[in-house]
Design a protein around this motif. Structure first.
Motif, mmCIF file in Angstrom:
data_model
loop_
_atom_site.group_PDB
_atom_site.id
_atom_site.type_symbol
_atom_site.label_atom_id
_atom_site.label_comp_id
_atom_site.label_asym_id
_atom_site.label_seq_id
_atom_site.Cartn_x
_atom_site.Cartn_y
_atom_site.Cartn_z
ATOM 1 N N LYS A 110 0.808 -1.206 0.000
ATOM 2 C CA LYS A 110 0.000 0.000 0.000
ATOM 3 C C LYS A 110 0.856 1.279 0.000
ATOM 4 C CE LYS A 110 -3.819 -2.239 0.001
ATOM 5 N NZ LYS A 110 -4.700 -2.208 -1.199
ATOM 6 N N ILE A 111 2.162 1.173 -0.062
ATOM 7 C CA ILE A 111 3.047 2.348 -0.029
ATOM 8 C C ILE A 111 3.138 2.946 -1.419
ATOM 9 C CG2 ILE A 111 5.439 3.080 0.248
ATOM 10 C CD1 ILE A 111 5.707 1.237 2.584
ATOM 11 N N GLU A 112 3.045 4.271 -1.489
ATOM 12 C CA GLU A 112 3.272 5.024 -2.712
ATOM 13 C C GLU A 112 4.589 5.786 -2.570
ATOM 14 O OE1 GLU A 112 -0.009 7.519 -3.581
ATOM 15 O OE2 GLU A 112 -1.500 5.883 -3.534
ATOM 16 N N LEU A 113 5.496 5.549 -3.471
ATOM 17 C CA LEU A 113 6.832 6.135 -3.400
ATOM 18 C C LEU A 113 6.904 7.389 -4.243
ATOM 19 C CD1 LEU A 113 8.944 2.862 -3.753
ATOM 20 C CD2 LEU A 113 8.367 4.099 -1.654
ATOM 21 N N PRO A 114 7.704 8.382 -3.843
ATOM 22 C CA PRO A 114 7.875 9.590 -4.663
ATOM 23 C C PRO A 114 8.651 9.280 -5.934
ATOM 24 C CG PRO A 114 9.352 9.648 -2.802
ATOM 25 C CD PRO A 114 8.468 8.444 -2.602
ATOM 26 N N GLN A 115 8.612 10.198 -6.868
ATOM 27 C CA GLN A 115 9.262 9.997 -8.144
ATOM 28 C C GLN A 115 10.782 10.000 -7.961
ATOM 29 O OE1 GLN A 115 8.194 12.877 -11.076
ATOM 30 N NE2 GLN A 115 9.241 11.817 -12.768
ATOM 31 N N GLY A 116 11.454 9.092 -8.623
ATOM 32 C CA GLY A 116 12.905 8.977 -8.534
ATOM 33 C C GLY A 116 13.387 8.045 -7.456
ATOM 34 N N CYS A 117 12.498 7.504 -6.629
ATOM 35 C CA CYS A 117 12.889 6.609 -5.535
ATOM 36 C C CYS A 117 12.805 5.167 -6.009
ATOM 37 C CB CYS A 117 11.985 6.827 -4.325
ATOM 38 S SG CYS A 117 12.353 5.736 -2.930
ATOM 39 N N GLY A 118 13.789 4.359 -5.611
ATOM 40 C CA GLY A 118 13.782 2.954 -5.964
ATOM 41 C C GLY A 118 12.745 2.183 -5.177
#
Length: 372
Positions: A82-90
């Protein structure tokens, strides 16, 4: 050097300048110019033929962060999905929840899940925030723990995996700390020579290891690189010798730290030192010899010779009183006869006899001419 020679013979290129370093016991670090070259080198058959094993360190390809306030009843699979990661993050490679020790009223203890989760991100980028169910969670850098072995007092491993000889954390001698009876008042730290146990959290070496771990976590570098930024705790040879040969049973023989005595001159309020110039008296001269007469010596060096006669004769007797009417030949012959008559009993030297023979021949020659 041997490993570098192996790389050259195997024609493995694209290695960075000064990229081969010794980073530990039987461990060599190889730095490549590109990630693609490093990935290909891991599966190179030359490693298996030379009995080497290659791996890419995790700090070069991953970053670790801490997320707090995660409900303890959530599973790690549900939380990661359910985690949404920011842009550019692996992507998230691994998630692990911390457990905390809970002590009950009956004296028993139990490990319960906490609300803190450690996340391992792929790549070198560590995000500041992640998002879950429209809620932001702050990500903090994960600080590697400072692990110390209670058997040998070194850092980086625990007693179950220790391969070194035991060293007491109470007195520093070659035995385990559990069997030692030294109290903390007479303790001796084998790491910094302080009067405390070697497992004390306030030890200078323990604080240095904490700083190294913090630097490794924040800058994502290896232990060898971070350790060079913090100088080790210095120990003198006398401290090491006292640790090896001192008797831990006697409190009076407990090793003590060497005292430093300052030899700096006292300073005045103006910042200048009080100094005084001392002039030494001249050394006395050696006495003169007993037979030396200063007055006689002065008279000899100041006495002048009398003036020589005007006619150039060097005699100081009656022959110097010569007038123009006197026969010089007679006077000269008389002087020679007088001088020669004084040495009648002494054999005539050859050079003098030669001169006399020459003089006799001249007289005979002139005399014969006069008679003719």
């Amino acid at each position: 050097m041997d490993f570098g020679k192996l790389m050259v013979n195997a024609k493995i290129g694209k290695i960075a300048q000064q990229g081969i370093k010794n980073v530990g016991r039987n461990r060599v670090s190889v730095e490549f110019l590109t990630p693609h070259d490093a990935n290909e080198f891991v599966s190179n058959p030359i490693l298996a033929d030379s009995k080497y094993e290659a791996m890419i360190p995790t700090f070069n390809v991953t970053r670790m962060g801490i997320a707090r306030d995660v409900p303890p009843d959530w599973s790690m699979e549900e939380f990661v999905n359910k985690i949404e990661l920011p842009q550019g993050c692996g992507k998230i490679l691994k998630a692990r929840r911390f457990n905390r020790k809970v002590r009950h009223q009956d004296g028993s203890t139990e490990w319960c899940p906490s609300t803190t989760v450690v996340l391992t991100f792929s790549g070198q980028f560590l995000p500041n925030y992640i998002y879950c169910y429209f809620t932001s969670l702050k990500i903090e850098p994960y600080i590697l723990p400072t692990i110390q072995c209670y058997s040998c007092c070194r850092f980086g491993h625990v007693g179950e995996k220790c391969r070194s000889k035991p060293r007491c954390y109470k007195c520093g001698q070659a035995h385990t700390g559990n069997a030692c009876t030294i109290h903390v008042e007479n303790a001796y730290c084998c790491l910094c020579t302080g009067h405390h146990y070697a497992i004390d959290k306030n030890c200078a070496e323990h604080n240095r290891q904490k700083l190294i771990k913090k630097k490794m976590s924040e800058d994502n570098v290896s232990y060898s690189e971070a350790a060079t930024l913090f100088p080790p705790v210095l120990r003198s040879y006398s401290d090491v010798a006292r640790t090896m040969f001192a008797s831990p049973q006697s409190p009076s023989k407990t090793p003590t730290r060497p005292q430093v005595i300052s030899t700096t001159s006292p300073q005045s309020p103006s910042g200048q030192s009080h100094r005084r110039t001392i002039y030494a008296s001249p050394k006395p001269r050696s006495p003169l010899a007993p037979g030396y007469d200063r007055a006689a010596h002065q008279a000899l060096i100041t006495q002048r010779d009398p003036p020589s006669p005007h006619n150039g004769v060097a005699f100081s007797n009656h022959y110097t009183n010569i007038s123009e009417d006197d026969n010089l030949m007679d006077i000269l012959l008389a002087a020679l006869i007088n001088i020669y008559s004084r040495f009648e009993d002494v054999p005539t030297p050859p050079n003098v006899a030669q001169k006399l023979s020459l003089l006799t021949s001249l007289i005979n020659k002139h005399g014969s001419n006069t008679m003719e």
